[in-house]
Design a protein around this motif. Structure first.
Motif, PDB file in Angstrom:
ATOM      1  N   PRO A 132       6.297   6.697   1.936  1.00 33.12           N
ATOM      2  CA  PRO A 132       6.928   7.213   0.718  1.00 33.12           C
ATOM      3  C   PRO A 132       6.045   6.941  -0.497  1.00 33.12           C
ATOM      4  N   THR A 133       6.388   7.554  -1.606  1.00 36.92           N
ATOM      5  CA  THR A 133       5.551   7.492  -2.800  1.00 36.92           C
ATOM      6  C   THR A 133       5.513   6.057  -3.347  1.00 36.92           C
ATOM      7  N   PRO A 134       4.317   5.482  -3.521  1.00 36.95           N
ATOM      8  CA  PRO A 134       4.209   4.114  -4.065  1.00 36.95           C
ATOM      9  C   PRO A 134       4.613   4.080  -5.545  1.00 36.95           C
ATOM     10  N   THR A 135       5.006   2.925  -5.956  1.00 37.52           N
ATOM     11  CA  THR A 135       5.301   2.742  -7.386  1.00 37.52           C
ATOM     12  C   THR A 135       4.059   2.243  -8.132  1.00 37.52           C
ATOM     13  N   SER A 136       3.029   1.663  -7.407  1.00 44.06           N
ATOM     14  CA  SER A 136       1.767   1.244  -8.041  1.00 44.06           C
ATOM     15  C   SER A 136       0.714   1.098  -6.957  1.00 44.06           C
ATOM     16  N   TYR A 137      -0.587   0.929  -7.424  1.00 46.00           N
ATOM     17  CA  TYR A 137      -1.686   0.822  -6.471  1.00 46.00           C
ATOM     18  C   TYR A 137      -2.565  -0.371  -6.857  1.00 46.00           C
ATOM     19  N   GLY A 138      -3.250  -0.922  -5.903  1.00 45.69           N
ATOM     20  CA  GLY A 138      -4.253  -1.967  -6.130  1.00 45.69           C
ATOM     21  C   GLY A 138      -5.554  -1.564  -5.449  1.00 45.69           C
TER      22      GLY A 138
END
Length: 850
Positions: A789-795
């Motif tokens: 599902p669509t992430p809320t943030s990335y690293g």
């Protein structure tokens, strides 16, 4: 009158009745002396073949002299040639005899009172006799009263027959056989039957006379045959078989023939224990006779035939093994041809078509009948003599009859009939098929030979019917030449009677034919009015079950039928009596329909369960009755039934009432949970869950749901499905199911709480990539790819030749001399609230150059 000399005079009192007019009647009175008669005419003892003695002028008293004591035939002969008996008196006036054959006690004179001609014959005399031969003898009477004498060429102890033709002569002779003493040995039926035994001294003579009045100058023919096997001189009767080229005896009568009667010898070693004798007659209208005699002159069998009504006929004859027999034939003295055939009908019969019996589901055996009157033989075989076979022959005209013999030749219940039958007790049956001479033969026939029972009982193909109290059926099926019959086992009683209703479901007018076999294997079914059949048992009284076999076979004139059949018992059949032993359950909920079961015996579809209360009565509707009629299932409609206690009873179809206690109608209860609800699916953030209702009784009509978090209802979560949110991570989720039933309160049950786990980590559907030029001093940019599902943030984390570059955690990365000659990749981490993290790597860049 008798008296002593000097006792006279004697008086004769005459009483005369007056005429109706009152005048006295006229009369004449004569008297003659019998002792030492005076004025009588003397007549001779006649010679055989001579005419009667006439005295002229006539006188009413005749005297003849007997030379010795013995038997004499004494007649008075009227002008029409008829012989009549008369009284004979001795010289003392005593009566010697009353009748034609008199035993004269001594020589002397004897008186006959008659004014007619006389014929007196000495039974011991051979005067006027002529020799006879075996076979046909011709003769003629000199007068109507004449008695001819034929000396027989037979020894003491022989048996004989004296036969005359049916008709066709000027007169029919009467024959009496006497011995040398004049004793009558035979006449009438014993001579005609061939059982006349010659006893006493020889020679033996046949006295041939005529009973028809004036037979003067009329010819006669009589045939003499020796009937005991020793030295009979009869032609040998050959043994035949059931082939077209069978041996036979051919006899001719009439013009150019040797006579109208023949004898045939059956050698002691040339016959079986039971044989079929057949006679065929051609060009004859009034028939012929044939019979078989044993050495004692006893008739073993006989038959009659005529070309007009029965040109071919046959009979079955049981013959003692090792004993010789004589057969006699008698026809008309008219032109005709007769063929006589005898055939073995025991298990050693020849010329029969081998026909193994089949199962009930087996095919028919086809064949072609001969001309009417001929016999076709099938040898039907089975493995065990205890087997029971159903036999039936069918053809398009319905004219073929069936006759079955066992291995010992005994005639079975299949005794020349045009209907099905059953046999047992043998492993070989000689089944004879024939069309009566008066009917027309069809082009072909089909023979059913079906094994319907064995030593172990009815064949497995025969359906076992558990109860026939009210009959059996209706039942349906299809029969054809590959499957010719349906079979059922019926538990009948000694007195049972069924009306059998059969129809063709395709509308054909020819329908399947029923047969019902009792223990004696008699087929008790017969056609009745209205197109039905009637099958009745006729056994003696018994309280036990009398098992019978019911067979429904193909129609006579059709090779296929789709049937619907039913056996209807007008009263009750079988041994069971109607009874009711219980009703369950005895409670029900108002507003519902309750299924109740009645137990008992001989239960009927028309039986009803009844409950009554306060003037209200509710009766059940029957759903089904078990095949053994020991259980009846019915429905009680309690839609408007008041709660409380009701009287419970069973009302039978014939009006009997069985009280069965009380029936309680209760208020509706909520459905009870018997298996708890469950949650289908993994309880974690973002995953859809489904509530499983569990099981309930009674069955609910609908369900409602409430999802809860840590025991607190979640607002709006009332569907059967639910998706946990991130805010619910770590908290316990459960669902409560409410079971609803019309007219009932609702029941509720819930699941245990399950902690909400993290959702599934995001997964890259398109891998991250790196853009920019791989040169020292240039900037590379990380493209994060796409995730679900669509992430809320990335690293981010950059790598040089797979080793993490310290501090390189942004989406961009400036290349330094430290990365020269190395390949660069980037790791993208996808973060989503309440879910585990996902990550993915880009492909490596080209080697970093200066």
């Amino acid at each position: 009158m008798r008296g002593k000399r000097g006792d006279g005079p004697y008086r004769v009192l005459v009483r005369v009745a007056k005429s109706p007019q009152g005048y006295p009647a006229a009369y004449a009175l004569g008297a003659r002396r019998l002792s030492d008669p005076v004025g009588c005419a003397t007549v001779p003892v006649n010679v055989y073949g001579s005419a009667a003695t006439v005295v002229d002028p006539a006188v009413d008293c005749k005297v003849f002299r007997a030379s010795t004591a013995g038997r004499y035939d004494v007649y008075r002969v009227g002008p029409n040639g008829y012989r009549s008996t008369t009284l004979l008196y001795d010289s003392a006036g005593r009566t010697v005899c009353r009748g034609n054959t008199c035993t004269v006690p001594a020589d002397g004179d004897y008186t006959i009172l008659t004014d007619e001609a006389t014929l007196v014959l000495d039974r011991r005399s051979t005067a006027g006799c002529r020799p006879a031969r075996l076979g046909v003898n011709d003769g003629a009477w000199a007068s109507g009263a004449a008695v001819d004498c034929l000396t027989l060429p037979l020894p003491q102890g022989a048996r004989m027959a004296a036969l005359t033709a049916y008709t066709g002569f000027a007169a029919t002779p009467d024959v009496t056989v006497v011995n040398a003493d004049g004793d009558t040995l035979c006449s009438g039926s014993s001579l005609a039957g061939g059982s006349c035994a010659l006893t006493g001294p020889a020679p033996y003579r046949a006295l041939v006379s005529h009973d028809g009045g004036n037979a003067g100058n009329k010819t006669y023919r009589v045939a003499f045959h020796r009937t005991d096997p020793a030295g009979s001189g009869c032609q040998v009767f050959p043994a035949g078989d059931f082939t077209a080229a069978t041996a036979s005896a051919r006899l001719r009568t009439g013009a150019g023939a040797d006579g109208f009667s023949y004898c045939l010898a059956i050698p002691a070693d040339g016959h079986s224990a039971v044989e079929n004798f057949q006679m065929r007659t051609v060009a004859e209208t009034n028939g012929a006779m044939f019979w078989v005699l044993d050495a004692a002159g006893k008739q073993a069998c006989s038959m009659n035939a005529s070309a007009a009504s029965a040109p071919a006929t046959w009979t079955t004859c049981r013959l003692t093994p090792g004993a010789a027999y004589t057969a006699l034939f008698r026809g008309r003295d008219a032109t005709a041809e007769h063929t006589l055939v005898r055939r073995d009908v025991t298990g050693t019969a020849k010329g029969c078509t081998p026909t193994p019996a089949t199962t009930v589901n087996g095919p028919a055996t086809p064949g072609v009948p001969g001309e009417p009157g001929t016999l076709v033989c099938h040898q039907v075989t089975t493995a065990d003599p205890a087997d029971v076979l159903h036999l039936d022959v069918r053809d398009a005209l319905g004219t073929t009859n069936i006759l079955a013999h066992g291995a010992d030749g005994a005639v079975t219940t299949c005794a020349n009939r045009n209907r099905s039958c059953a046999v047992t007790g043998s492993t070989r049956y000689q089944v004879l098929l024939t069309v009566p001479s008066s009917l027309k033969a069809a082009d072909s026939y089909r023979l059913d030979a079906l094994r319907i029972a064995t030593a172990a009982g009815p064949s497995p193909e025969c359906v076992k019917i558990p109860n026939i109290t009210y009959g059996y059926g209706p039942f349906t099926g299809t029969l054809n030449e590959q499957h010719t019959a349906f079979c059922a086992q019926l538990p009948t009683s000694y007195h049972d009677a069924f009306a059998v209703k059969v129809s063709d479901t395709n509308g054909a007018t020819t329908t399947a034919v029923p047969a019902l076999y009792e223990t004696d294997l008699d087929n008790t079914c017969a056609a009745a009015s209205g197109g039905e059949s009637r099958c009745s048992l006729n056994g003696s009284y018994s309280t036990q079950v009398v098992p019978t076999l019911f067979v429904l076979g193909l129609p006579e004139k059709a090779s296929q039928t789709s049937y619907k059949a039913e056996l209807v018992c007008s009263t009750t059949c079988g041994t069971e009596k109607h009874s009711v032993t219980g009703v369950t359950p005895t409670t029900g909920v108002t507003g519902t329909k309750v299924t109740v079961n009645v137990s008992g015996s001989a239960l009927h579809e028309g039986d009803k369960v009844r409950i009554s209360s306060g003037g209200t009565t509710i009766e059940s509707t029957t759903v089904s009755v078990a095949p053994d009629r020991r259980t009846l299932t019915a429905t009680l409609d309690l839609t408007n039934a008041a709660t409380g206690s009701w009287a419970l009873s069973v009302i039978t179809t014939n009006g009997w009432q069985y009280s069965s206690g009380q029936f309680t109608v209760t208020a509706p209860q909520p459905p009870a949970n018997t298996a708890a609800p469950t949650i289908a699916g993994t309880v974690r953030v973002g995953t859809g869950l489904v509530a499983r209702t569990g099981t309930w009784t009674p069955t609910p009509t609908s369900y409602t749901y409430q999802w809860k978090l840590d025991g607190v209802a979640i607002a709006g979560a009332t569907a059967s499905s639910y998706v946990p949110t991130a805010a619910q991570l770590g908290k316990k989720l459960s669902v409560t199911v409410k079971a609803n039933r019309t007219g009932h309160a609702s029941g509720a049950a819930g699941t245990t709480g399950i902690a909400v786990a993290r959702g599934v980590a995001p997964k890259a559907t398109t891998l991250p990539s790196v853009s920019g030029t791989a040169k020292v001093g240039r900037t590379l940019t990380a493209n994060r790819g796409t995730w679900t599902p669509t992430p809320t943030s990335y690293g981010y984390q950059w790598y040089a030749n797979g080793k993490a570059v310290t501090g390189a955690t942004k989406s961009t990365f400036v290349l330094t001399r430290a990365q020269r000659s190395l390949r660069i990749t980037v790791k993208v981490t996808a973060l989503r609230t309440g879910h585990s993290s996902g990550y993915a790597y880009s492909k490596a860049t080209a080697v970093v150059v200066a």
